[in-house]
Design a protein around this motif. Sequence first.
Motif, mmCIF file in Angstrom:
data_model
loop_
_atom_site.group_PDB
_atom_site.id
_atom_site.type_symbol
_atom_site.label_atom_id
_atom_site.label_comp_id
_atom_site.label_asym_id
_atom_site.label_seq_id
_atom_site.Cartn_x
_atom_site.Cartn_y
_atom_site.Cartn_z
ATOM 1 N N PHE A 37 0.860 -1.179 0.000
ATOM 2 C CA PHE A 37 0.000 0.000 0.000
ATOM 3 C C PHE A 37 0.901 1.237 0.000
ATOM 4 O O PHE A 37 1.955 1.248 0.632
ATOM 5 C CB PHE A 37 -0.915 0.028 1.226
ATOM 6 N N TYR A 38 0.450 2.258 -0.707
ATOM 7 C CA TYR A 38 1.202 3.506 -0.816
ATOM 8 C C TYR A 38 0.295 4.664 -0.413
ATOM 9 O O TYR A 38 -0.926 4.533 -0.374
ATOM 10 C CB TYR A 38 1.666 3.725 -2.257
ATOM 11 N N GLY A 96 -5.263 9.748 -0.249
ATOM 12 C CA GLY A 96 -4.183 9.477 -1.188
ATOM 13 C C GLY A 96 -3.592 8.092 -1.057
ATOM 14 O O GLY A 96 -2.564 7.785 -1.668
ATOM 15 N N LEU A 97 -4.238 7.224 -0.264
ATOM 16 C CA LEU A 97 -3.759 5.852 -0.111
ATOM 17 C C LEU A 97 -4.193 5.027 -1.317
ATOM 18 O O LEU A 97 -5.296 5.185 -1.831
ATOM 19 C CB LEU A 97 -4.349 5.244 1.164
ATOM 20 N N PHE A 98 -3.317 4.144 -1.798
ATOM 21 C CA PHE A 98 -3.685 3.232 -2.875
ATOM 22 C C PHE A 98 -2.890 1.939 -2.755
ATOM 23 O O PHE A 98 -1.843 1.897 -2.110
ATOM 24 C CB PHE A 98 -3.474 3.879 -4.260
ATOM 25 N N SER A 99 -3.415 0.880 -3.358
ATOM 26 C CA SER A 99 -2.767 -0.429 -3.305
ATOM 27 C C SER A 99 -2.096 -0.729 -4.643
ATOM 28 O O SER A 99 -2.236 0.013 -5.619
ATOM 29 C CB SER A 99 -3.795 -1.514 -2.975
ATOM 30 N N ASP A 100 -1.391 -1.866 -4.705
ATOM 31 C CA ASP A 100 -0.688 -2.246 -5.926
ATOM 32 C C ASP A 100 -1.498 -3.207 -6.796
ATOM 33 O O ASP A 100 -0.941 -3.860 -7.679
ATOM 34 C CB ASP A 100 0.666 -2.873 -5.593
ATOM 35 N N VAL A 101 -2.818 -3.303 -6.547
ATOM 36 C CA VAL A 101 -3.641 -4.271 -7.272
ATOM 37 C C VAL A 101 -3.537 -4.070 -8.785
ATOM 38 O O VAL A 101 -3.411 -5.039 -9.540
ATOM 39 C CB VAL A 101 -5.116 -4.166 -6.819
ATOM 40 N N LEU A 102 -3.575 -2.832 -9.244
ATOM 41 C CA LEU A 102 -3.554 -2.551 -10.678
ATOM 42 C C LEU A 102 -2.145 -2.445 -11.249
ATOM 43 O O LEU A 102 -1.984 -2.449 -12.483
ATOM 44 C CB LEU A 102 -4.309 -1.249 -10.965
ATOM 45 N N ILE A 103 -1.132 -2.340 -10.403
ATOM 46 C CA ILE A 103 0.217 -2.040 -10.903
ATOM 47 C C ILE A 103 1.263 -3.006 -10.384
ATOM 48 O O ILE A 103 2.458 -2.727 -10.478
ATOM 49 C CB ILE A 103 0.614 -0.598 -10.527
ATOM 50 N N ASN A 104 0.862 -4.134 -9.847
ATOM 51 C CA ASN A 104 1.796 -5.053 -9.204
ATOM 52 C C ASN A 104 2.930 -5.461 -10.149
ATOM 53 O O ASN A 104 2.708 -6.001 -11.224
ATOM 54 C CB ASN A 104 1.052 -6.306 -8.730
ATOM 55 N N GLY A 105 4.175 -5.191 -9.734
ATOM 56 C CA GLY A 105 5.345 -5.585 -10.501
ATOM 57 C C GLY A 105 5.657 -4.701 -11.689
ATOM 58 O O GLY A 105 6.554 -5.025 -12.483
ATOM 59 N N GLN A 106 4.976 -3.563 -11.839
ATOM 60 C CA GLN A 106 5.171 -2.713 -13.004
ATOM 61 C C GLN A 106 6.044 -1.498 -12.677
ATOM 62 O O GLN A 106 6.203 -1.108 -11.529
ATOM 63 C CB GLN A 106 3.827 -2.203 -13.524
ATOM 64 N N SER A 107 6.613 -0.932 -13.735
ATOM 65 C CA SER A 107 7.181 0.413 -13.647
ATOM 66 C C SER A 107 6.043 1.369 -13.961
ATOM 67 O O SER A 107 5.515 1.359 -15.079
ATOM 68 C CB SER A 107 8.334 0.582 -14.635
#
Length: 240
Positions: free
Chosen positions: A160-161, A207-218
């Motif tokens: 999470f970011y 402004g919190l978001f997870s890596d669900v849509l971007i996992n492992g990406q640049s």
Amino acid sequence: MRLLWFLVVLFFISCEKEIHINIDTQDEAAVIYSFIYPDSTFTLHLSKSVTITSKESYGQIKGGSFVLRRNGSIILNQAFPSDTVQGEWPALKVDYGDTLDIQVFADREGVLRSRTVIPVKVPVSKADTITEIRKIGNGEPKAFVKFMLGFDENHSTTDFYQVVVVRQALNKFGVEKYNVIEFKKEDPVFLFLEQGGGFTGLFDFRGLFSDVLINGQSYVLNFLVDKSEFQLKEFEQSGT
């Protein structure tokens, strides 16, 4: 004419049939939904599940309590607010690599446990800005500064970011002032989390978001800040 008579007969002989479905009901179970904002605010949702036929998204638990440990040491130990399903505790001191364990006591629903690790700082591979003119709703066109931040997402963990925009200024006494300002979250990573169902609508994700849509990406993250926010505010000038 014969065809028309046939269609009318079909219309009048149609009927409805009630279908009864037997749904196995499950015992209510306690549910926790918790996260820590990178700005050190701890948030906990405590509720109990409901049946699929219920009109409510969750049930309230009364008499709950929790213990929060950082690296094995207790830092919070208190009763959960009885008049809400969501509690928030600011100014929680954490550092990179800290392990946090939460133990929730939910009366008759039992004991729940969860663990998380505070990740390391995210290296930014790209930082750029441009000015855009946007018309929001029926209002007049306004100038926004579009931020573009690039980073590499770690595919081996679920992360999470949080994006926090802070304005830093010196007042007339030479004292630094830090003020968190709002920004427009148009990037899909923000919308995915904030449009979740159930009780997630209770939270201000800040402004919190997870890596669900971007996992492992640049990935290059985009967000907008009202250009007027870059002007020195009166309270920053006065030193109040």
